[in-house]
Enzyme design. Structure first.
Site, PDB file in Angstrom:
ATOM      1  CG  ASP A   1      29.597  24.879  84.747  1.00 53.93           C
ATOM      2  OD1 ASP A   1      29.292  26.055  84.508  1.00 53.93           O
ATOM      3  OD2 ASP A   1      28.785  23.931  84.622  1.00 53.93           O
TER       4      ASP A   1
ATOM      5  CB  CYS B   1      23.583  37.632  69.551  1.00 51.63           C
ATOM      6  SG  CYS B   1      24.228  39.151  70.270  1.00 51.63           S
TER       7      CYS B   1
HETATM    8  C1  B12 Z   1      23.756  30.636  85.293  1.00 55.24           C
HETATM    9  C2  B12 Z   1      24.433  30.208  84.016  1.00 55.24           C
HETATM   10  C3  B12 Z   1      23.650  30.141  82.871  1.00 55.24           C
HETATM   11  C4  B12 Z   1      22.222  30.643  82.826  1.00 55.24           C
HETATM   12  C5  B12 Z   1      22.245  32.170  82.727  1.00 55.24           C
HETATM   13  C6  B12 Z   1      23.230  32.715  81.706  1.00 55.24           C
HETATM   14  C7  B12 Z   1      23.750  34.096  82.007  1.00 55.24           C
HETATM   15  N1  B12 Z   1      23.920  34.906  80.976  1.00 55.24           N
HETATM   16  O1  B12 Z   1      24.023  34.443  83.175  1.00 55.24           O
HETATM   17  C8  B12 Z   1      21.648  29.894  81.606  1.00 55.24           C
HETATM   18  C9  B12 Z   1      21.067  28.580  82.056  1.00 55.24           C
HETATM   19  C10 B12 Z   1      20.617  30.649  80.802  1.00 55.24           C
HETATM   20  C11 B12 Z   1      22.937  29.637  80.838  1.00 55.24           C
HETATM   21  C12 B12 Z   1      22.969  29.465  79.486  1.00 55.24           C
HETATM   22  C13 B12 Z   1      24.141  29.239  78.761  1.00 55.24           C
HETATM   23  N2  B12 Z   1      25.344  28.978  79.284  1.00 55.24           N
HETATM   24 CO1  B12 Z   1      25.749  29.164  81.169  1.00 55.24          CO
HETATM   25  N3  B12 Z   1      26.365  29.414  82.941  1.00 55.24           N
HETATM   26  C14 B12 Z   1      25.787  29.884  83.990  1.00 55.24           C
HETATM   27  C15 B12 Z   1      26.777  29.977  85.148  1.00 55.24           C
HETATM   28  C16 B12 Z   1      26.518  28.796  86.096  1.00 55.24           C
HETATM   29  C17 B12 Z   1      26.750  31.292  85.918  1.00 55.24           C
HETATM   30  C18 B12 Z   1      26.660  32.543  85.008  1.00 55.24           C
HETATM   31  C19 B12 Z   1      26.548  33.806  85.814  1.00 55.24           C
HETATM   32  O2  B12 Z   1      26.961  33.892  86.949  1.00 55.24           O
HETATM   33  N4  B12 Z   1      25.959  34.820  85.249  1.00 55.24           N
HETATM   34  C20 B12 Z   1      25.817  36.067  85.955  1.00 55.24           C
HETATM   35  C21 B12 Z   1      25.567  37.204  85.030  1.00 55.24           C
HETATM   36  C22 B12 Z   1      25.619  38.525  85.835  1.00 55.24           C
HETATM   37  O3  B12 Z   1      26.630  37.204  84.112  1.00 55.24           O
HETATM   38  P1  B12 Z   1      26.418  37.461  82.556  1.00 55.24           P
HETATM   39  O4  B12 Z   1      25.035  37.184  82.148  1.00 55.24           O
HETATM   40  O5  B12 Z   1      27.539  36.760  81.871  1.00 55.24           O
HETATM   41  O6  B12 Z   1      26.585  39.051  82.567  1.00 55.24           O
HETATM   42  C23 B12 Z   1      27.770  39.754  82.226  1.00 55.24           C
HETATM   43  C24 B12 Z   1      27.496  40.700  81.082  1.00 55.24           C
HETATM   44  O7  B12 Z   1      26.188  41.225  81.253  1.00 55.24           O
HETATM   45  C25 B12 Z   1      28.540  41.770  81.351  1.00 55.24           C
HETATM   46  N5  B12 Z   1      28.016  43.076  81.061  1.00 55.24           N
HETATM   47  C26 B12 Z   1      27.525  43.951  81.922  1.00 55.24           C
HETATM   48  N6  B12 Z   1      27.131  45.060  81.291  1.00 55.24           N
HETATM   49  C27 B12 Z   1      27.362  44.863  79.985  1.00 55.24           C
HETATM   50  C28 B12 Z   1      27.164  45.699  78.884  1.00 55.24           C
HETATM   51  C29 B12 Z   1      27.514  45.239  77.605  1.00 55.24           C
HETATM   52  C30 B12 Z   1      27.305  46.125  76.429  1.00 55.24           C
HETATM   53  C31 B12 Z   1      28.054  43.920  77.428  1.00 55.24           C
HETATM   54  C32 B12 Z   1      28.391  43.399  76.079  1.00 55.24           C
HETATM   55  C33 B12 Z   1      28.257  43.090  78.565  1.00 55.24           C
HETATM   56  C34 B12 Z   1      27.917  43.593  79.812  1.00 55.24           C
HETATM   57  O8  B12 Z   1      28.845  41.741  82.744  1.00 55.24           O
HETATM   58  C35 B12 Z   1      28.147  40.692  83.370  1.00 55.24           C
HETATM   59  C36 B12 Z   1      29.012  40.023  84.412  1.00 55.24           C
HETATM   60  O9  B12 Z   1      29.391  40.945  85.369  1.00 55.24           O
HETATM   61  C37 B12 Z   1      28.152  29.836  84.399  1.00 55.24           C
HETATM   62  C38 B12 Z   1      29.222  29.025  85.163  1.00 55.24           C
HETATM   63  C39 B12 Z   1      29.863  29.851  86.247  1.00 55.24           C
HETATM   64  N7  B12 Z   1      30.053  29.250  87.387  1.00 55.24           N
HETATM   65  O10 B12 Z   1      30.164  31.015  86.032  1.00 55.24           O
HETATM   66  C40 B12 Z   1      27.758  29.148  83.069  1.00 55.24           C
HETATM   67  C41 B12 Z   1      28.423  29.682  81.782  1.00 55.24           C
HETATM   68  C42 B12 Z   1      28.298  31.191  81.778  1.00 55.24           C
HETATM   69  N8  B12 Z   1      27.567  29.125  80.749  1.00 55.24           N
HETATM   70  C43 B12 Z   1      28.178  28.751  79.682  1.00 55.24           C
HETATM   71  C44 B12 Z   1      27.540  28.263  78.517  1.00 55.24           C
HETATM   72  C45 B12 Z   1      28.399  27.510  77.529  1.00 55.24           C
HETATM   73  C46 B12 Z   1      26.179  28.503  78.317  1.00 55.24           C
HETATM   74  C47 B12 Z   1      25.379  28.307  77.018  1.00 55.24           C
HETATM   75  C48 B12 Z   1      26.140  28.667  75.743  1.00 55.24           C
HETATM   76  C49 B12 Z   1      24.888  26.844  76.978  1.00 55.24           C
HETATM   77  C50 B12 Z   1      23.905  26.529  75.878  1.00 55.24           C
HETATM   78  N9  B12 Z   1      24.329  26.356  74.658  1.00 55.24           N
HETATM   79  O11 B12 Z   1      22.742  26.398  76.124  1.00 55.24           O
HETATM   80  C51 B12 Z   1      24.172  29.248  77.269  1.00 55.24           C
HETATM   81  C52 B12 Z   1      24.438  30.677  76.774  1.00 55.24           C
HETATM   82  C53 B12 Z   1      23.318  31.638  77.121  1.00 55.24           C
HETATM   83  C54 B12 Z   1      23.819  33.097  77.157  1.00 55.24           C
HETATM   84  N10 B12 Z   1      23.699  33.796  76.044  1.00 55.24           N
HETATM   85  O12 B12 Z   1      24.315  33.544  78.200  1.00 55.24           O
HETATM   86  C55 B12 Z   1      29.671  29.002  79.793  1.00 55.24           C
HETATM   87  C56 B12 Z   1      30.005  30.264  78.980  1.00 55.24           C
HETATM   88  C57 B12 Z   1      31.338  30.203  78.260  1.00 55.24           C
HETATM   89  C58 B12 Z   1      31.613  31.474  77.511  1.00 55.24           C
HETATM   90  N11 B12 Z   1      32.555  31.378  76.580  1.00 55.24           N
HETATM   91  O13 B12 Z   1      31.044  32.517  77.734  1.00 55.24           O
HETATM   92  C59 B12 Z   1      29.841  29.159  81.359  1.00 55.24           C
HETATM   93  C60 B12 Z   1      30.938  30.129  81.791  1.00 55.24           C
HETATM   94  C61 B12 Z   1      30.117  27.747  81.890  1.00 55.24           C
HETATM   95  C62 B12 Z   1      31.591  27.394  81.796  1.00 55.24           C
HETATM   96  N12 B12 Z   1      32.235  27.187  82.938  1.00 55.24           N
HETATM   97  O14 B12 Z   1      32.164  27.327  80.748  1.00 55.24           O
HETATM   98  N13 B12 Z   1      24.020  29.676  81.654  1.00 55.24           N
END
Ligand code: B12
Length: 378
Positions: A139, A199
């Protein structure tokens, strides 16, 4: 961390050996990815920043070229050993806190990141004992954890953006050990969402704007952590939450099948709900002692109170004397941000009589709140 060696390096531990060590220390899954640039994720981070979907978040968005390149953290890295640790806990049987209560997301009921670091620490030791470099990132803004886990074959990206483990769902925190050991990488896991889109339709604010894409401007999990005024249009949707939001995970079918483990004994495990009035009556030091491990802007307890005022507006009772006293206190306090949120809560509970306390308020935030259209009482 690396030991210095003369002569050839011994073979690194096998992935199965590392997995056994990780599991013995609490991991639920372990996989290996090559330490390559996460090129797709780099594009996603830049794109989402350009679209403003990251709101004002920093984290991995601050420097996408760094957070998508494991070698920026360990220049010699060849492999990522990625671990997942389950955090679903059974809270049935834990006594309820007094009403009105503020709900806390499951990932912070206990410090699961500490447990994950501990388990990955054992994996890292096995590597460094063999003379390899090993750096733990959990994280941390330096690496996008979900993408590391995806590449390590731990799971697939759900439409709610969470990484789901096959058959087990997304109640898992994720972290990596970066190492210069060359380990065989896993194959990615195939999509498991199919046509399900629960979701998307269940998000209280419609923050999942496309499958896998979160608009942080609307995600309650971000809004409770963000600086400044809580957006008025999302306050009702916040409901009784005060930290995090689990809605998109609670409705996810694979998540409903995962076995709940008993809560561990002791204070932190009971942290699934917080008595709102106690929170609003507590002094700064007590609040930070209780909730200081959460991400709170600049470590200012006012943000806990801001969230609690919104939740109180949603689930409190306007005929309760303790609620009236708490709102009276925050309407009269010297922090305009909290006066403004107390205005909202008082109105929502039908306590417009209290607004005399801020009738001549000079602050623009409070004046804007007073000028807002009345909401129907809860
Ligand atoms: C910033 C962050 C947040 C932000 C933004 C979340 C986000 N979606 O990015 C906020 C504060 C909102 C947040 C919320 C939560 N978070 Co957070 N967060 C982070 C953090 C620090 C970085 C995430 C990141 O870089 N995102 C960047 C974007 C680009 O990534 P993404 O949204 O996942 O996008 C991917 C998908 O879109 C996918 N994708 C692309 N195209 C498509 C198309 C389709 C069809 C699909 C399905 C996917 C897909 O590719 C992308 C990545 O390349 C990480 C820790 C870390 N250092 O990584 C924790 C992390 C992601 N969070 C975590 C958690 C637990 C949560 C929450 C559940 C907490 C809560 N209960 O409130 C929520 C979940 C919200 C959600 N639905 O995402 C966990 C997730 C664990 C897991 N099993 O996934 C992490 C990994 C922390 C950890 N080390 O465990 N979080």
């Amino acid at each position: 961390m690396a030991a210095w060696h003369d002569g050839p390096m011994p073979a690194p531990p096998s992935v199965d050996e590392l997995r056994s060590i990780g599991v013995a220390h609490g991991l639920d899954a372990l996989g290996v990815a090559r330490a390559e640039v996460f090129d797709g994720t780099r594009v996603h981070l830049h794109e989402r920043k350009a679209r403003g979907l990251h709101a004002s978040m920093q984290f991995t968005y601050r420097n996408p070229d760094r957070s998508t390149d494991p070698r920026r953290s360990l220049p010699t890295a060849r492999s990522l050993v990625v671990g997942a640790l389950g955090y679903l806990r059974d809270a049935r049987g834990v006594s309820a806190v007094g009403a009105p209560a503020g709900v806390v997301a499951r990932y912070v009921w206990e410090d699961h990141y500490a447990a994950l670091r501990h388990a990955l620490g054992a994996v890292a030791s096995a590597l460094s004992d063999g003379g390899y470099e090993a750096r733990i990132l959990v994280d941390d803004n330096a690496l996008v954890d979900r993408e590391a886990a995806h590449r390590a074959g731990l799971g697939w990206y759900g439409k709610n953006a969470n990484l789901l483990l096959p058959g087990r769902g997304s109640w898992f925190v994720l972290g990596s050990v970066l190492t210069d050991a060359e380990l065989p990488a896993a194959e990615p896991v195939a999509d498991g969402c199919g046509s399900c889109d629960r979701c998307l339709s269940s998000c209280p604010t419609g923050a999942i704007i496309e499958p896998g894409v979160i608009d942080a401007n609307r995600c309650l999990a971000w809004l409770v952590q963000a600086d400044g005024v809580f957006p008025a249009e999302h306050r009702v949707a916040l409901g009784d939450r005060i930290y995090g939001c689990d809605e998109c995970q609670e409705v996810c079918p694979p998540n409903r099948r995962e076995t709940r483990r008993p809560v561990s004994v002791g204070g932190a495990a009971q942290r699934r709900a917080v008595p709102l009035l106690e929170l609003l009556e507590a002094a700064d030091a007590a609040l930070m002692a209780d909730y200081g491990q959460w991400y709170i802007p600049r470590r200012e307890p006012r943000y806990l109170r801001r969230n609690a005022l919104v939740a109180l507006g949603n689930v409190g009772r306007g005929d309760d004397q303790r609620t009236i006293a708490a709102l009276g206190h925050w309407l009269g306090c010297d922090d305009a941000l909290l006066r403004a949120h107390a205005v909202w809560a008082a109105r929502r509970l039908g306590l417009d009589d209290l607004l005399g306390l801020v009738a001549d308020d000079p602050d623009p935030t409070v004046r804007a709140e007073l000028a807002r259209n009345h909401l129907p009482p809860a």
